[in-house]
Design a protein around this motif. Structure first.
Motif, PDB file in Angstrom:
ATOM      1  N   MET A   1      45.893  39.947  26.483  1.00  0.00           N
ATOM      2  CA  MET A   1      47.169  38.964  26.906  1.00  0.00           C
ATOM      3  C   MET A   1      48.038  40.033  27.253  1.00  0.00           C
ATOM      4  O   MET A   1      48.389  41.129  26.520  1.00  0.00           O
ATOM      5  N   ASP A   2      49.043  40.216  28.318  1.00  0.00           N
ATOM      6  CA  ASP A   2      49.975  40.996  28.421  1.00  0.00           C
ATOM      7  C   ASP A   2      51.423  40.595  27.497  1.00  0.00           C
ATOM      8  O   ASP A   2      51.539  39.190  27.353  1.00  0.00           O
TER       9      ASP A   2
ATOM     10  N   ASP B   1      51.530  49.070  25.658  1.00  0.00           N
ATOM     11  CA  ASP B   1      51.542  48.893  24.096  1.00  0.00           C
ATOM     12  C   ASP B   1      52.102  49.803  23.293  1.00  0.00           C
ATOM     13  O   ASP B   1      52.332  49.171  22.438  1.00  0.00           O
TER      14      ASP B   1
ATOM     15  N   GLU C   1      48.106  50.603  30.790  1.00  0.00           N
ATOM     16  CA  GLU C   1      48.046  49.500  29.625  1.00  0.00           C
ATOM     17  C   GLU C   1      48.306  50.108  28.275  1.00  0.00           C
ATOM     18  O   GLU C   1      49.223  49.417  27.457  1.00  0.00           O
TER      19      GLU C   1
ATOM     20  N   ARG D   1      51.387  40.938  24.311  1.00  0.00           N
ATOM     21  CA  ARG D   1      51.101  40.282  23.044  1.00  0.00           C
ATOM     22  C   ARG D   1      51.576  41.394  21.728  1.00  0.00           C
ATOM     23  O   ARG D   1      51.927  40.875  20.745  1.00  0.00           O
TER      24      ARG D   1
HETATM   25 MG   LIG Z   1      47.957  45.005  27.808  1.00  0.00          MG
END
Ligand SMILES: [Mg+2]
Ligand SMILES: NCc1[nH]cc(CCC(=O)O)c1CC(=O)O
Length: 353
Positions: A194-195, A264, A260, A197
């Motif tokens: 999920m984006d 993070d 991504e 998180r």
């Molecule tokens: Mg991500």
């Protein structure tokens, strides 16, 4: 003087051994095989090594007592009741494996649409964390954060009209991470894709006074066919509706993996992971070179199953394929590998001294 492969270019056309050469011998100045001529010489120039410190061992949990159940599609891997998981933690300690990852097979009666068992502070994972930490406080414990072992539909998030809801799922994942961290988990590993998180979990942990708990983000996780045996092991293979392509990455992409991973890290990940492993070694290398973060790879269930199945058929040397596959992660730049081979590989490494 211009040098080409160790010889002045001007001399390139001149034989070095006019008249003295063995018939048919090639006139080579450079012979890379010299450095491979004996085991001691190979050891001198070896660029990468695998040690037990590189291994994270994933274990599957099941309810009950003194129970061990074979996972059919993963020969040599079992689901373990908590007491048996504690025994394996002891084995890991003795083998100097630094960390164990825990994955539950949730009884079907406890699975629902919302995956509510994920946030039960007494669920199987939390029980195992407490039991292992009580006996072996010095082993690292990693817990997956995602809803798929707990949902009736087998997806990692909440679902509405067939769509996986991002922000609503993140709120649940934070609660899941908190029950695990409160039970004593050392590393929270969100595997849901999920984006946002990682930021939400970091904030939740910090607000609860758990600022020492690390986050290993499954940052570049691909929608992969290689997860098949894992879904057998946790019992989500039969129930999974559709696929996970709206949240896990497209296997055609690697620039996207960098974006991504960057997100993070910005959100507070202490370590990042690429998954699956062997088919994505190029991604491991790009991530390590770009961010210089502690970078892990997951040699997933399907990779394990391929090697184990071929070995059991006598089609390849299982031990050598295992060691070669693990070393490949180091060569690609990984700092460590999650692998079902961890105990076997550690035993072999220790036998080698
Ligand atoms: Mg991500
Ligand atoms: N989100 C849960 C999760 N965590 C690790 C794996 C796969 C691990 C393996 O195949 O060994 C999966 C499966 C999936 O995303 O469907």
């Amino acid at each position: 003087m211009a040098i080409k492969y160790g010889r002045p270019i001007e001399l390139r056309e001149v034989s070095r051994h006019e008249g003295t050469m063995v018939p048919h011998a090639l006139d080579l100045t450079v012979r890379p095989r010299r450095n491979r001529k004996a085991e001691w010489a190979r050891r001198m120039v070896r660029e990468n090594v695998l040690t037990t410190d590189d291994l994270i061992w994933p274990l599957f949990l099941i309810d009950g007592n003194n129970k061990r159940e074979q996972v059919a599609s993963m020969p040599g891997v079992e689901r373990l009741s908590v007491d048996q998981a504690v025994r394996e933690a002891e084995r890991a300690m003795k083998l100097t494996i630094p960390c164990i990852a825990l994955f539950p097979y949730t009884d079907p009666s406890l699975r629902d649409e919302e995956g509510s068992e994920a946030t039960n502070p007494n669920n199987l994972v939390c029980q195992a964390v407490r039991a292992i930490k009580k006996e072996f406080p010095d082993i690292g414990l990693l817990c997956d954060v995602a809803l798929d072992p707990f949902t009736s539909h087998g997806h990692d998030g909440l679902i509405s009209d067939g769509r996986i809801l991002n922000d609503e799922t993140v709120a649940v994942l934070v609660r899941q991470a908190l029950v695990q961290a409160e039970a004593g988990c050392d590393i929270i590993a969100p595997s849901d894709m999920m984006d946002g998180r990682v930021a939400a979990i970091r904030e939740g942990l910090d607000r609860s006074g758990l600022s020492d708990v690390q986050i290993m983000a499954y940052a570049a996780k691909y929608a992969s066919a290689f997860y098949g045996p894992f879904r057998d092991a946790i019992g989500s293979a039969k129930t999974l509706t559709g696929d996970k392509r709206t949240y896990q990455m497209d296997s055609a992409n690697s620039d996207e993996a960098l974006r991504e991973v960057e997100l993070d890290i910005a959100e507070g990940a202490d370590m990042v992971m690429v998954k699956p492993g062997m088919p994505y070694l190029d991604v491991v290398r790009r991530v390590k070179d770009t961010f210089a973060m502690p970078t892990f790879a997951y040699q997933v269930s399907g990779e394990y199953a391929m090697i184990a199945a071929a070995a059991n058929n006598g089609w390849l040397d299982g031990e050598r394929a295992m060691m070669e596959s693990l070393l490949a992660f180091k060569r690609a730049g990984a700092d460590g590998v999650l692998s079902y081979f961890a105990p076997k590989a550690a035993e072999k490494l220790r036998a080698q001294g």
